[in-house]
Enzyme design. Structure first.
Site, PDB file in Angstrom:
ATOM      1  N   GLU A  13     -14.675  20.472  -5.256  1.00 13.52           N
ATOM      2  CA  GLU A  13     -15.545  19.431  -4.690  1.00 13.52           C
ATOM      3  C   GLU A  13     -16.587  20.032  -3.741  1.00 13.52           C
ATOM      4  OE1 GLU A  13     -15.485  15.554  -1.821  1.00 13.52           O
ATOM      5  OE2 GLU A  13     -13.590  16.043  -2.808  1.00 13.52           O
ATOM      6  N   THR A  17     -13.903  14.666   0.304  1.00 11.39           N
ATOM      7  CA  THR A  17     -13.199  13.371   0.303  1.00 11.39           C
ATOM      8  C   THR A  17     -11.676  13.493   0.367  1.00 11.39           C
ATOM      9  OG1 THR A  17     -13.088  13.244  -2.110  1.00 11.39           O
ATOM     10  CG2 THR A  17     -15.048  12.305  -1.061  1.00 11.39           C
ATOM     11  N   SER A  29      -3.961  21.417  -5.189  1.00  8.86           N
ATOM     12  CA  SER A  29      -4.589  20.131  -4.852  1.00  8.86           C
ATOM     13  C   SER A  29      -4.737  20.002  -3.345  1.00  8.86           C
ATOM     14  CB  SER A  29      -3.736  18.984  -5.395  1.00  8.86           C
ATOM     15  OG  SER A  29      -4.021  17.780  -4.712  1.00  8.86           O
ATOM     16  N   ASN A  72      -5.661  17.382  -1.433  1.00 13.16           N
ATOM     17  CA  ASN A  72      -5.074  16.197  -0.781  1.00 13.16           C
ATOM     18  C   ASN A  72      -3.546  16.274  -0.764  1.00 13.16           C
ATOM     19  OD1 ASN A  72      -3.829  13.902  -2.702  1.00 13.16           O
ATOM     20  ND2 ASN A  72      -5.439  14.932  -3.849  1.00 13.16           N
TER      21      ASN A  72
END
Length: 232
Positions: free
Chosen positions: A62, A101, A159, A161
């Site tokens: 991202e 995010t 990942s 998050n």
């Protein structure tokens, strides 16, 4: 050249769909709308003549995608409050910030506070662009942390998050928090004698992996399950 190109939820630099177009390839944009919102903010700040400071993790897809929305040198990456003290900007009065995010709300709050302290005129979004799937999970972990002895976070080690959930659990007072891809990764010795265990999962972890972990616990323990809901 006739192969379709699918852009993942994390988004990609502008150059990728442009190159697909140059080759007459079919480009399917599956970028998460919340990430697209950050891309649009970046473009808007750039059009207004502002240099962008991006709060994110170096090398994360991202981060690469968002930084690749603008020309080289127009985006400065910061990962910690300490980074804010070290960066050199073109003009302190012409700055804006945006965030990855999938970060922890607490982490970004600290970095944003450091940015505002050093650059009081910095522009930014009205509220943080942390994805709701991420914030909801972090809130749920904070809610269950006082009630549990250990936390299992189901998801992929790469990942962002998912890793944040482990950190949030530890910060909320959970003595033991472990990231597991699936049931076979559980360190049973580490949770020996545990009476209450919390289970959460990264935003992209399939439900069946969570069910698999619950089933594995059920094979070893007399299990009572309770669902804690902080948001619908």
């Amino acid at each position: 050249d006739d192969r379709p190109v699918i852009v993942s939820a994390h988004g990609v630099p502008k150059a990728v769909p442009e190159e697909a177009g140059r080759r007459n390839m079919i480009a399917v944009d599956a970028t998460c709308p919340l990430v697209t919102k950050v891309h649009n903010e970046a473009a808007r700040y750039h059009a207004a003549g502002l240099q962008l400071i991006f709060i994110g993790h170096e090398g994360h897809p991202e981060t690469i995608g968002t930084m690749g929305q603008l020309p080289p040198g127009e985006v400065i990456l910061v990962e910690t409050p300490e980074d804010v003290a070290r960066i050199t900007v073109r003009d302190p009065a012409q700055l804006a910030f945006a965030t990855q995010t999938t970060l922890s709300v607490d982490d970004t709050a600290e970095i944003i506070a450091a940015l505002r302290a050093r650059f009081p005129q910095i522009a930014g979004p009205g509220h943080e662009d942390i994805c709701y799937a991420t914030t909801n999970r972090q809130a749920a972990v904070k809610a269950i942390a006082p009630k549990i002895d250990a936390l299992l976070v189901v998801g992929a080690p790469n990942s962002s998050n998912t890793r944040r959930l482990v950190e949030v659990g530890r910060a909320a007072g959970c003595a033991y928090a472990q990231l597991v891809r699936r049931a076979e990764d559980i360190d049973w010795r580490a949770i020996e004698g545990i009476r209450a265990i919390g289970i959460t999962a990264g935003a992209s972890a399939p439900e069946e992996l969570i069910e698999e972990v619950v089933a594995a616990l059920g094979e070893r323990y007399d299990l009572t399950t309770e669902q804690v809901v902080t948001a619908e």
